[in-house]
Design an enzyme around this catalytic site. Structure first.
Site: not given
Ligand code: KIV
Length: 285
Positions: A49-50, A88, A118, A120, A187
């Site tokens: 989600d970055s 994510d 994924k 968090e 992280e």
């Molecule tokens: O959102 C993301 O890109 C991430 C990582 C780089 C671990 O969670």
């Protein structure tokens, strides 16, 4: 065009079995073109989600939606037939209850055909992770610096700096591993803490700003290529300066357009007969 071959895709179960072996190589991917370039080199691609910050210019990941993750997840899947693809889950799509998490995660899995999701969070997400895994959704956990909690953490800061905070992160790692997470992203924590977690859980740890002793590493692809200059955490290493290459290439294009040097004859459609380039054939009487 999707990449269609007979290659066997790496599964999260394969990666879970790599604890203590060669490090697991992971990078983010948000698009088909990057996915095609990375697929043969990495074990895992994370549709992180970055992308909200890197592709959409948001100031955090909080504005990312499930629909955005699905669209980018589908794009990454089209460019890949080998790497394990994890998508994510964005902020607000899984925290409220295991049932809500299942609804959104199953939609992401069904619509992207990715290998897992994924989430968090540490001990507080263990019940949800267990609920998802028992219902067929493989989960990668993400602990330590969790960017979706940026406002609670008071910024993108390293975590686990007091004994109490470090013990909580160890407890988080143990809780998500016991709940059935296949991998644990760790992280932004001090190196000794990352090493301790790696030694104390039997699930592979994937470090980002953690330690080379983790069972694998992940970074944002645009960060290592020098394509995201807005924000450079201490743990990022630039392996290329593609921002400079793009500026130079666009400058060269601009100069050639202004000089009418582009397009050259070889870039133009036209009649290539004896009368020379671009002379139209004579009309037949
Ligand atoms: O959102 C993301 O890109 C991430 C990582 C780089 C671990 O969670």
């Amino acid at each position: 065009m999707s990449k269609a071959t007979n290659t066997k895709r790496i599964t999260l179960m394969d990666l879970k079995g790599r604890k203590g072996q060669d490090p697991i190589v992971c990078l983010t991917a948000y698009t088909t073109s990057i996915s095609r370039l990375l697929d043969d080199q990495v074990d895992l691609m994370l549709v992180g989600d970055s992308l909200g910050m890197v592709l959409y210019g948001m100031d955090s990941t909080l504005g990312v939606t499930v629909d955005m993750m699905i669209a980018h997840g589908q794009g990454v899947m089209r460019g890949s037939d080998r790497a394990c693809i994890i998508v994510d889950m964005p902020f607000g799509s899984y925290e409220e209850s295991p049932q809500m998490a299942f609804r959104n995660c199953s939609r992401v899995m069904a619509e992207t055909r990715c290998s897992g999701v994924k989430l968090e969070g540490g001990a507080e997400m263990a019940e949800t992770i267990s609920f998802l895994v028992k219902r067929g959704i493989p989960v990668v956990a993400h602990i330590g610096l969790t960017p979706q909690s940026v406002h609670v953490l008071g910024g993108f800061k390293s975590q686990g700096k007091t004994d109490e905070a470090a013990e909580q992160i160890v407890a988080d790692a143990k809780a998500v591993a016991a709940a059935g997470a296949s991998l644990v992203v760790v992280e932004g924590v001090m190196e000794p803490l990352a090493v301790r977690i790696t030694n104390e859980i039997d699930v592979p740890t994937i470090g980002i700003g953690a330690s080379a002793q983790c069972d694998g590493q992940i970074l944002v692809t645009e960060d290592i290529l020098g394509l995201f200059a807005e924000f450079k955490p201490k743990f990022v290493k630039r392996y290329a300066q593609m921002d400079e290459m793009i500026t130079e290439a666009v400058g060269a294009y601009k100069t050639e357009v202004l000089n009418r040097a582009f397009p050259a004859p070889e870039h133009c459609f036209g009649y290539k007969g004896p009368l020379g380039h671009n002379n139209p054939p004579k009309e037949q009487k």
